[in-house]
Design an enzyme around this catalytic site. Structure first.
Site: not given
Length: 511
Positions: A243, A322, A406, A410, A439, A443
């Protein structure tokens, strides 16, 4: 009340004096510490300016007292030192040229587009559970588990699953997976090209990321074929990166734009669900079924100076972390087969702890790049006190609200958003875009941070100079951040995914 601070009362056999001690104001209550902290940050941030003001005043006063004779003597001095003046000027010109030629080229985000699936692909909870039951692949215990996950997930009743999952039984074929990929990628790109008026032939760099679906020819080749992109295009196809691959794709495009002048780069981020639905009963592998939904984004970047006037954002920083060297982190999001030979993605129970460690490493690198010096001093001072005095001092958590306006976290799940809201000490409004994206769209993997940015724009909250922090987590395990700065008051582009529903948000999410 007497002048000495005593009170006299009458009664009985005579006057009784009651001594009262004057109470000083409680400064901890009467002074709002928030404003004290803001004052401190302002002082430290502008410390150099405040120190230079007296120096500049002295220089101006001295200059105002110079007469024509003083100026004449200064001119004569420069004439007799012509060689020194020429050498200094040459060094200045050479240094300026080297700086201009070697500094990184600015990368601008011209516009982006998020794919909105057709309404016939939306799935309600009851429909999801009914279809899961009718497949006959899930036990009663697994069905109950999926129902509980859905109820606590933070997803709404309007998220989308691919066409193949609406069939009974489902039809997860290669052809159906290709169809899903084409609908998502081409839908986002068509809208992007329509909004920007950019010709596909002008694209010099193409980066596509999709973790679980990597056909031959590749997804990037499908785009080249569809839009007849030029033959010398630099195209890349990123797979298996989870992702957080959207930020990795942005970083790759940025690096390519540092090398190739005056061109455009397109980054397409998506995930394919059709062939990656899990039809087994292992609970750790059932969670993705409940969370992942159809979605994708297309982003247009450029290093052309001429696009700055119409671009939305400027890329400021990309920081990548990582943790793949650690075995637990490597296996916490793992595609495998269960005991019955059914393939799915397993989520470890240690996922949140590993994500927290990756986040800590990421913000340790990002902090010095974005935080005001005042926050860095507080963090350093706390660290010194803890190390030198062995004091039980809580580690100081930098206030990232001072660095960013802002936050696009994720939308991996409600727990991810909750943890970041708590650990970064954010306010509900700072995670509103993430919660509402989860919502409304679920995802959508690497593209979720763009749906969140689109939400902020649709709400009319993006002002010139605002800084945006996009942060994503992915298998490997990775935590990646991208920082953008708004170049103008940004409005939502035509056919935004929130265009027909933004008036209904925010909504109350069941917890």
């Amino acid at each position: 009340m007497n002048s000495d601070g005593t009170t006299t009362t009458g009664g009985g056999g005579g006057d009784v004096q009651i001594h009262q001690t004057r109470i000083l104001p409680d400064f901890l209550q009467s002074v709002n510490l928030k404003y004290v902290k803001l004052g401190y940050h302002y002082l430290i941030t502008h410390l150099l300016t405040l120190c230079l003001i007296p120096l500049m005043s002295i220089i101006i006063i001295q200059a105002s007292q110079m007469n024509p004779n003083d100026l004449h003597h200064l001119w004569l001095h420069l004439q007799y030192n012509l060689v020194s003046v020429i050498i200094c000027s040459a060094i200045l010109v050479f240094g300026s040229t080297v700086y201009i030629m070697t500094r990184p080229r600015s990368v601008y985000l011209v516009d982006y587009s998020c794919y909105k699936p057709p309404s016939n692909l939306s799935v309600k909870f009851t429909q999801f559970m009914e279809h899961s039951k009718l497949t006959g692949d899930f036990s009663d215990d697994s069905l109950d588990f999926q129902r509980k996950i859905l109820e606590r997930s933070g997803l709404g009743e309007e998220t989308y699953v691919p066409e193949a999952m609406h069939h009974i039984p489902p039809t997860p074929s290669m052809a159906a997976a290709r169809e899903e990929a084409e609908n998502v990628m081409f839908g986002a790109l068509d809208n992007l090209f329509a909004n920007t008026k950019i010709k596909p032939k002008d694209i010099g760099v193409l980066v596509v990321n999709c973790s679980l679906f990597n056909p031959t020819p590749s997804l990037s080749a499908m785009i080249v074929n569809k839009y007849k992109l030029r033959g010398n295009i630099r195209s890349f196809n990123l797979g298996g990166m989870g992702c957080s691959a959207g930020v990795i794709a942005i970083d790759l495009a940025k690096d390519m734009l540092q090398v190739h002048r005056n061109t455009y780069a397109v980054v397409v981020s998506t995930e394919n669900i059709t062939q990656n639905w899990y039809f087994g009963n292992k609970k750790s592998m059932l969670i993705p079924n409940c969370l992942f939904r159809v979605g994708g984004s297309a982003v247009l970047l450029s290093n052309k100076g001429s696009v700055k006037r119409r671009a939305k954002y400027k890329l400021v920083h990309v920081v990548r972390t990582h943790k793949g060297a650690d075995d637990k982190a490597f296996r916490c999001v793992y595609q495998e087969q269960d005991d019955d030979g059914k393939t799915g993605v397993s989520l470890s129970k240690d996922l949140m702890a590993i994500a927290g460690g990756a986040l800590k490493t990421n913000i340790t690198t990002l902090g010095p790049l974005v935080l005001p010096i005042s926050e860095q001093l507080l963090f350093f001072a706390t660290l010194v006190v803890k190390k030198l005095l062995n004091a039980k001092v809580k580690p100081y958590i930098p206030d990232f609200k001072l660095a960013f306006d802002h936050f696009c976290i994720h939308a991996g799940g409600r727990a991810v958003i909750d943890e970041l809201e708590k650990n970064l000490q954010l306010l509900p409004m700072h995670v509103e875009a993430s919660r509402m994206t989860l919502h409304r769209f679920g995802n959508t993997s690497s593209s979720s941070i763009w749906y969140e940015l689109a939400y902020t724009e649709a709400k009319g909250r993006m002002r010139k100079g605002n800084r945006v922090w996009q942060i994503a987590f992915g298998s490997g395990f990775k935590c990646n951040s991208a920082v953008w700065q708004a170049l103008r008051h940004v409005k939502a582009s035509p056919k935004s995914p929130w265009e027909d529903c933004i008036h209904r948000y925010p909504v109350q999410v069941v917890t």
